[in-house]
Design an enzyme around this catalytic site. Structure first.
Site, PDB file in Angstrom:
ATOM      1  N   ARG A  70      -8.144   4.629  67.377  1.00 53.35           N
ATOM      2  CA  ARG A  70      -7.065   5.340  68.086  1.00 53.35           C
ATOM      3  C   ARG A  70      -5.787   4.492  68.105  1.00 53.35           C
ATOM      4  O   ARG A  70      -4.696   5.006  67.919  1.00 53.35           O
ATOM      5  CB  ARG A  70      -7.480   5.703  69.521  1.00 53.35           C
ATOM      6  CG  ARG A  70      -8.394   6.915  69.581  1.00 53.35           C
ATOM      7  CD  ARG A  70      -8.713   7.339  71.007  1.00 53.35           C
ATOM      8  NE  ARG A  70      -7.647   8.064  71.695  1.00 53.35           N
ATOM      9  CZ  ARG A  70      -7.406   9.366  71.568  1.00 53.35           C
ATOM     10  NH1 ARG A  70      -8.129  10.098  70.745  1.00 53.35           N
ATOM     11  NH2 ARG A  70      -6.441   9.945  72.247  1.00 53.35           N
ATOM     12  N   GLN A 101       0.445  10.108  82.010  1.00 53.97           N
ATOM     13  CA  GLN A 101      -1.002   9.932  81.880  1.00 53.97           C
ATOM     14  C   GLN A 101      -1.333   9.401  80.486  1.00 53.97           C
ATOM     15  O   GLN A 101      -2.478   9.139  80.173  1.00 53.97           O
ATOM     16  CB  GLN A 101      -1.711  11.272  82.073  1.00 53.97           C
ATOM     17  CG  GLN A 101      -1.480  11.877  83.446  1.00 53.97           C
ATOM     18  CD  GLN A 101      -1.925  13.326  83.503  1.00 53.97           C
ATOM     19  OE1 GLN A 101      -3.079  13.623  83.711  1.00 53.97           O
ATOM     20  NE2 GLN A 101      -0.987  14.234  83.297  1.00 53.97           N
ATOM     21  N   ASN A 102      -0.299   9.277  79.648  1.00 57.83           N
ATOM     22  CA  ASN A 102      -0.523   8.835  78.266  1.00 57.83           C
ATOM     23  C   ASN A 102      -0.560   7.309  78.197  1.00 57.83           C
ATOM     24  O   ASN A 102       0.073   6.630  79.000  1.00 57.83           O
ATOM     25  CB  ASN A 102       0.552   9.415  77.354  1.00 57.83           C
ATOM     26  CG  ASN A 102       0.539  10.934  77.401  1.00 57.83           C
ATOM     27  OD1 ASN A 102      -0.512  11.528  77.643  1.00 57.83           O
ATOM     28  ND2 ASN A 102       1.683  11.564  77.200  1.00 57.83           N
ATOM     29  N   VAL A 103      -1.280   6.816  77.208  1.00 57.79           N
ATOM     30  CA  VAL A 103      -1.533   5.365  77.135  1.00 57.79           C
ATOM     31  C   VAL A 103      -0.895   4.749  75.889  1.00 57.79           C
ATOM     32  O   VAL A 103      -1.204   3.625  75.516  1.00 57.79           O
ATOM     33  CB  VAL A 103      -3.062   5.094  77.135  1.00 57.79           C
ATOM     34  CG1 VAL A 103      -3.700   5.556  78.438  1.00 57.79           C
ATOM     35  CG2 VAL A 103      -3.759   5.761  75.947  1.00 57.79           C
ATOM     36  N   HIS A 119      -2.732   5.760  83.509  1.00 58.41           N
ATOM     37  CA  HIS A 119      -4.023   5.554  82.847  1.00 58.41           C
ATOM     38  C   HIS A 119      -4.049   4.307  81.967  1.00 58.41           C
ATOM     39  O   HIS A 119      -4.870   4.198  81.064  1.00 58.41           O
ATOM     40  CB  HIS A 119      -4.389   6.805  82.025  1.00 58.41           C
ATOM     41  CG  HIS A 119      -4.708   7.997  82.875  1.00 58.41           C
ATOM     42  ND1 HIS A 119      -4.812   9.280  82.397  1.00 58.41           N
ATOM     43  CD2 HIS A 119      -4.963   8.101  84.204  1.00 58.41           C
ATOM     44  CE1 HIS A 119      -5.110  10.107  83.384  1.00 58.41           C
ATOM     45  NE2 HIS A 119      -5.189   9.421  84.491  1.00 58.41           N
ATOM     46  N   GLY A 190       3.235  19.080  79.380  1.00 57.84           N
ATOM     47  CA  GLY A 190       2.121  18.781  78.466  1.00 57.84           C
ATOM     48  C   GLY A 190       0.878  18.300  79.161  1.00 57.84           C
ATOM     49  O   GLY A 190       0.133  17.492  78.617  1.00 57.84           O
ATOM     50  N   THR A 191       0.653  18.798  80.360  1.00 55.79           N
ATOM     51  CA  THR A 191      -0.595  18.431  81.044  1.00 55.79           C
ATOM     52  C   THR A 191      -1.301  19.689  81.539  1.00 55.79           C
ATOM     53  O   THR A 191      -0.657  20.630  82.000  1.00 55.79           O
ATOM     54  CB  THR A 191      -0.355  17.416  82.195  1.00 55.79           C
ATOM     55  OG1 THR A 191      -1.560  17.288  82.964  1.00 55.79           O
ATOM     56  CG2 THR A 191       0.792  17.788  83.102  1.00 55.79           C
TER      57      THR A 191
HETATM   58  P1  NAD Z   1      -5.094  17.712  78.502  1.00 59.62           P
HETATM   59  O1  NAD Z   1      -5.615  17.500  77.117  1.00 59.62           O
HETATM   60  O2  NAD Z   1      -6.012  18.133  79.564  1.00 59.62           O
HETATM   61  O3  NAD Z   1      -3.913  18.804  78.445  1.00 59.62           O
HETATM   62  C1  NAD Z   1      -2.892  18.782  77.486  1.00 59.62           C
HETATM   63  C2  NAD Z   1      -1.989  19.964  77.753  1.00 59.62           C
HETATM   64  O4  NAD Z   1      -0.886  19.865  76.874  1.00 59.62           O
HETATM   65  C3  NAD Z   1      -2.629  21.329  77.513  1.00 59.62           C
HETATM   66  O5  NAD Z   1      -2.449  22.139  78.675  1.00 59.62           O
HETATM   67  C4  NAD Z   1      -1.847  21.896  76.315  1.00 59.62           C
HETATM   68  O6  NAD Z   1      -1.663  23.289  76.401  1.00 59.62           O
HETATM   69  C5  NAD Z   1      -0.527  21.169  76.446  1.00 59.62           C
HETATM   70  N1  NAD Z   1       0.220  21.010  75.200  1.00 59.62           N
HETATM   71  C6  NAD Z   1      -0.267  20.909  73.927  1.00 59.62           C
HETATM   72  N2  NAD Z   1       0.738  20.730  73.060  1.00 59.62           N
HETATM   73  C7  NAD Z   1       1.895  20.705  73.792  1.00 59.62           C
HETATM   74  C8  NAD Z   1       3.267  20.528  73.462  1.00 59.62           C
HETATM   75  N3  NAD Z   1       3.668  20.339  72.206  1.00 59.62           N
HETATM   76  N4  NAD Z   1       4.161  20.546  74.464  1.00 59.62           N
HETATM   77  C9  NAD Z   1       3.774  20.725  75.746  1.00 59.62           C
HETATM   78  N5  NAD Z   1       2.486  20.909  76.124  1.00 59.62           N
HETATM   79  C10 NAD Z   1       1.561  20.885  75.147  1.00 59.62           C
HETATM   80  O7  NAD Z   1      -4.351  16.371  78.864  1.00 59.62           O
HETATM   81  P2  NAD Z   1      -3.895  15.809  80.262  1.00 59.62           P
HETATM   82  O8  NAD Z   1      -3.549  16.902  81.199  1.00 59.62           O
HETATM   83  O9  NAD Z   1      -2.906  14.738  79.967  1.00 59.62           O
HETATM   84  O10 NAD Z   1      -5.218  15.134  80.777  1.00 59.62           O
HETATM   85  C11 NAD Z   1      -5.096  14.052  81.616  1.00 59.62           C
HETATM   86  C12 NAD Z   1      -5.822  12.845  81.139  1.00 59.62           C
HETATM   87  O11 NAD Z   1      -7.205  13.044  81.047  1.00 59.62           O
HETATM   88  C13 NAD Z   1      -5.380  12.286  79.810  1.00 59.62           C
HETATM   89  O12 NAD Z   1      -5.213  10.902  79.976  1.00 59.62           O
HETATM   90  C14 NAD Z   1      -6.498  12.613  78.857  1.00 59.62           C
HETATM   91  O13 NAD Z   1      -6.674  11.637  77.884  1.00 59.62           O
HETATM   92  C15 NAD Z   1      -7.687  12.753  79.764  1.00 59.62           C
HETATM   93  N6  NAD Z   1      -8.570  13.878  79.412  1.00 59.62           N
HETATM   94  C16 NAD Z   1      -9.881  13.851  79.713  1.00 59.62           C
HETATM   95  C17 NAD Z   1     -10.712  14.907  79.393  1.00 59.62           C
HETATM   96  C18 NAD Z   1     -12.180  14.919  79.742  1.00 59.62           C
HETATM   97  O14 NAD Z   1     -12.852  15.838  79.367  1.00 59.62           O
HETATM   98  N7  NAD Z   1     -12.709  14.009  80.454  1.00 59.62           N
HETATM   99  C19 NAD Z   1     -10.222  15.996  78.751  1.00 59.62           C
HETATM  100  C20 NAD Z   1      -8.885  16.022  78.483  1.00 59.62           C
HETATM  101  C21 NAD Z   1      -8.066  14.974  78.841  1.00 59.62           C
END
Ligand code: NAD
Length: 249
Positions: A70, A101-103, A119, A190-191
């Site tokens: 990654r 929340q991005n790393v 995070h 984007g969350t």
């Molecule tokens: P997420 O993956 O849950 O959500 C990402 C969001 O971004 C989605 O709602 C999607 O529709 C949206 N998106 C996609 N492309 C986009 C764009 N170009 N512009 C704007 N929005 C866009 O991620 P999150 O909300 O950041 O999740 C939080 C944290 O949890 C992150 O650090 C992630 O790595 C982690 N995570 C964990 C799990 C798990 O199952 N345990 C799952 C997802 C994320």
């Protein structure tokens, strides 16, 4: 894209702005999200099964190698126009807090100042026992996968990120909460607003009386509550907003 009426006016009237970004912000630069299916060597694993303290305890080499992969993917990507628009927007407000929340440091690479990382940061390595930072020079001269930690006899190097089941850095979360309670406008970009406790921040801002602007092509639990829910990508919406502010401020 066309902005809904009143959005730029709300920003013109704002002194304090809080921005929360999630995986979708980085996805637009090409960083795979945890919800994307894994490819190549990692096809048989689910990201959420690798990003845990238990996975690292049981299979440290698999988890370390996955994070190194990654890291390498992240080194190949760059901030997009939405990251740059957020940097431009800072100048228009008395206070502009960027919580992510991005790393991957893409906000810092774009030039955003004082980013609050909830995070952690994937480019850093820490000791699995003490969580102390491990120096990169030391890591390079200790070739294990993962290398041993210099800080503890049983310690191994691990990525400097927050895993599922681990606490967020307290100072960062307290700072982010204070910004959520005190902001005039809160962006949620984007969350999915599913992963706690970060997901609570826009709702705290909403309940404290802030104008909430969501940017996400897909609906989330925040969408019906937000004052403005822009069904657009981060780059599209943020460049339009930054241009709108530049014209009016
Ligand atoms: P997420 O993956 O849950 O959500 C990402 C969001 O971004 C989605 O709602 C999607 O529709 C949206 N998106 C996609 N492309 C986009 C764009 N170009 N512009 C704007 N929005 C866009 O991620 P999150 O909300 O950041 O999740 C939080 C944290 O949890 C992150 O650090 C992630 O790595 C982690 N995570 C964990 C799990 C798990 O199952 N345990 C799952 C997802 C994320």
């Amino acid at each position: 894209m066309e902005l809904p009426e009143g959005l730029i006016t709300a920003l013109e009237n704002a002194g304090k702005v809080l921005v929360l970004t999630g995986a979708g912000m980085s996805a637009e630069s090409g960083v795979p999200t945890f919800r994307d299916a894994q490819t190549g060597l990692w096809e048989k694993y689910r990201a959420e099964d690798l990003a845990t303290p238990e996975a690292f305890r049981d299979h440290p080499q698999v988890v370390w190698d996955w994070y190194m992969d990654r890291r390498n993917k992240i080194r190949e990507v760059s901030p997009h126009a939405g990251h740059i628009a957020l940097v431009e927007m800072e100048q228009y407000f008395d206070s502009f807090a960027l919580v992510t929340q991005n790393v991957d440091s893409l906000h810092q690479q774009a030039g955003s100042t004082s980013v609050i990382e909830l995070h952690g940061n994937i480019m850093l390595s820490i000791c699995s026992e003490t969580k102390k930072l491990i120096d990169e020079t030391w890591l390079r001269s200790n070739p294990g996968r993962p290398p041993a930690s210099p800080h503890h006899p049983q310690g191994l190097a691990r990525p400097g990120v927050v895993w599922f089941g681990e606490e967020l850095p307290q100072a960062s979360m307290s700072h982010a909460m204070a910004e959520a309670y005190g902001c005039d406008v809160c962006f949620s970009i984007g969350t999915s607003t599913l992963v706690q406790p970060a997901a609570s921040l826009p709702f705290i801002a909403l309940n404290a009386g802030a104008v909430v602007i969501e940017i996400n092509p897909l609906p989330t639990s925040l969408s019906p509550e937000a004052h403005f829910s822009l069904k657009a990508t981060a780059a599209d919406a943020l460049t339009t907003i930054a241009a709108g502010l530049a014209r009016r401020k």
